[in-house]
Design a protein around this motif. Sequence first.
Motif, PDB file in Angstrom:
ATOM      1  N   ASN A   1       0.818  -1.217   0.000  1.00  0.00           N
ATOM      2  CA  ASN A   1       0.000   0.000   0.000  1.00  0.00           C
ATOM      3  C   ASN A   1       0.850   1.264   0.000  1.00  0.00           C
TER       4      ASN A   1
ATOM      5  N   GLU B   1      -9.302   3.335   0.003  1.00  0.00           N
ATOM      6  CA  GLU B   1      -8.767   2.319  -0.893  1.00  0.00           C
ATOM      7  C   GLU B   1      -8.488   2.900  -2.276  1.00  0.00           C
ATOM      8  N   ARG B   2      -9.354   3.789  -2.725  1.00  0.00           N
ATOM      9  CA  ARG B   2      -9.140   4.419  -4.043  1.00  0.00           C
ATOM     10  C   ARG B   2      -7.913   5.324  -4.013  1.00  0.00           C
TER      11      ARG B   2
ATOM     12  N   THR C   1      -5.337   5.025  -2.040  1.00  0.00           N
ATOM     13  CA  THR C   1      -4.151   4.165  -1.946  1.00  0.00           C
ATOM     14  C   THR C   1      -3.776   3.608  -3.310  1.00  0.00           C
ATOM     15  N   ASP C   2      -4.767   3.169  -4.087  1.00  0.00           N
ATOM     16  CA  ASP C   2      -4.480   2.635  -5.425  1.00  0.00           C
ATOM     17  C   ASP C   2      -3.854   3.709  -6.315  1.00  0.00           C
TER      18      ASP C   2
ATOM     19  N   GLY D   1      -0.033   3.354  -7.762  1.00  0.00           N
ATOM     20  CA  GLY D   1       0.151   3.396  -9.211  1.00  0.00           C
ATOM     21  C   GLY D   1       1.064   4.528  -9.642  1.00  0.00           C
TER      22      GLY D   1
ATOM     23  N   ASP E   1     -10.467   9.790 -10.217  1.00  0.00           N
ATOM     24  CA  ASP E   1     -10.637   9.437  -8.808  1.00  0.00           C
ATOM     25  C   ASP E   1     -11.222  10.592  -8.008  1.00  0.00           C
TER      26      ASP E   1
END
Length: 307
Positions: A49, A61-62, A64-65, A69, A133
Motif C-alpha cells: 500500500n 482504498e481508491r 491508496t491505489d 500506481g 478518482d
Amino acid sequence: MHLVPEHEDTPVMTAAPHASARRRRGRRVAGLATVSALALAGCQGQVSNGFMPQAISDSGERVTDLWVGSWIAVLAVGVITWGLMLYAAVRFRRRKGDDTLPVQLRYNVPVELLYTIIPVFMVAVFFYYTARDEAALTDNSKTPDVTISVVGKQWSWDFNYVDSDVYETGVHTQLTGEEGTREQMPVLYLPVNQRVQFVLNSRDVIHSFWVPAFMTKLDMLPGKTNRLQIVPTQTGEFQGKCAELCGAYHAEMLFMVKVVTQEEYDQEMKRLAELGQTGQLPVDASREELVEGDAELIPEPARTGSN
C-alpha cells in the motif's frame, strides 16, 4: 644488545594496520546490513500500500491505489533515466590515449522529441487518473444509508444524526497532557459498511473535516454547504481533526470516530434520545446568536454585513 635488521621489521609494521582496517570495515558493513535487514523486516506488509496508513473506507482504498500506481510509474521512469545516465557514463567515458574531446552536437532532434513527448504523455496520464478518482471521491449521487450533519465551530464539533433526529454536541478539547483527554472529545458514531453522507457546515470561520484513516477530507465554508459520502469498511476507533488553520486552538479541534456494528449504532442513537438530545442543532447560526451577550459586543454593520 640485539638489533633487528631493518628489512625484517618492515612487514610487521605495515601488515597489522591494514588487517585491522579491513576488520573494522567488515564490522561496519555487517552492522549496516543488519540494520537494513531489521528495517526492511519492520516494513513488511506495508510495501503493497505504498507505506500509507491502512485504509478503512472505500475512498481510502481508491486513494491508496492512485498513490501506489503513481509511485510505480515514477520509479519506472527513474530506473530508465538512471540506466541511460549510467550507460552514457560508461560507454562514452574517456579512455587512455584520448587526447581530443568527442564530437559536440548542439542538438539531437530524435532525443529532444523523446524527452518532450514522454513527459507530456505522463502528465496527461496522471491528470486522467487523478481527475477520475477525484470525481468518484466527490460523487454524491448515490442514495446514502445514513445522513449526518457535521457543524464546525471554534474549536469543536456538533453532530446531527438526521435520520434518528438526535444530536451530539462537543466542547473545546484542552490538551493538558493529563489522562482522560480522549474522553473529553466529541464522538462521531458510524455504522460499518453503510454509506454515510456528511453534510458539512461552519458557524464561524473556514474549517476542514478530516479523518486521516478515511484518507479524504473536505473544507467547511461559512455560508456554504458541502457534502461528502464515505463507506467505512472496518470497525474501531479513529482520530478526527480540523485540517484548516482556524485560530489559536486549531490544534485542539479534535473528535473521535467510532465505527461500530449496526446494532451498536442503533443503541447509541437510543442513548442520545434518552438523554433528551433530540432534534437538530442549527447549522447556520453564528456565534453571536448562540452565545448570550456576544451580539452586543459586535457593531451593527459587522452583524448585518452592511458598509
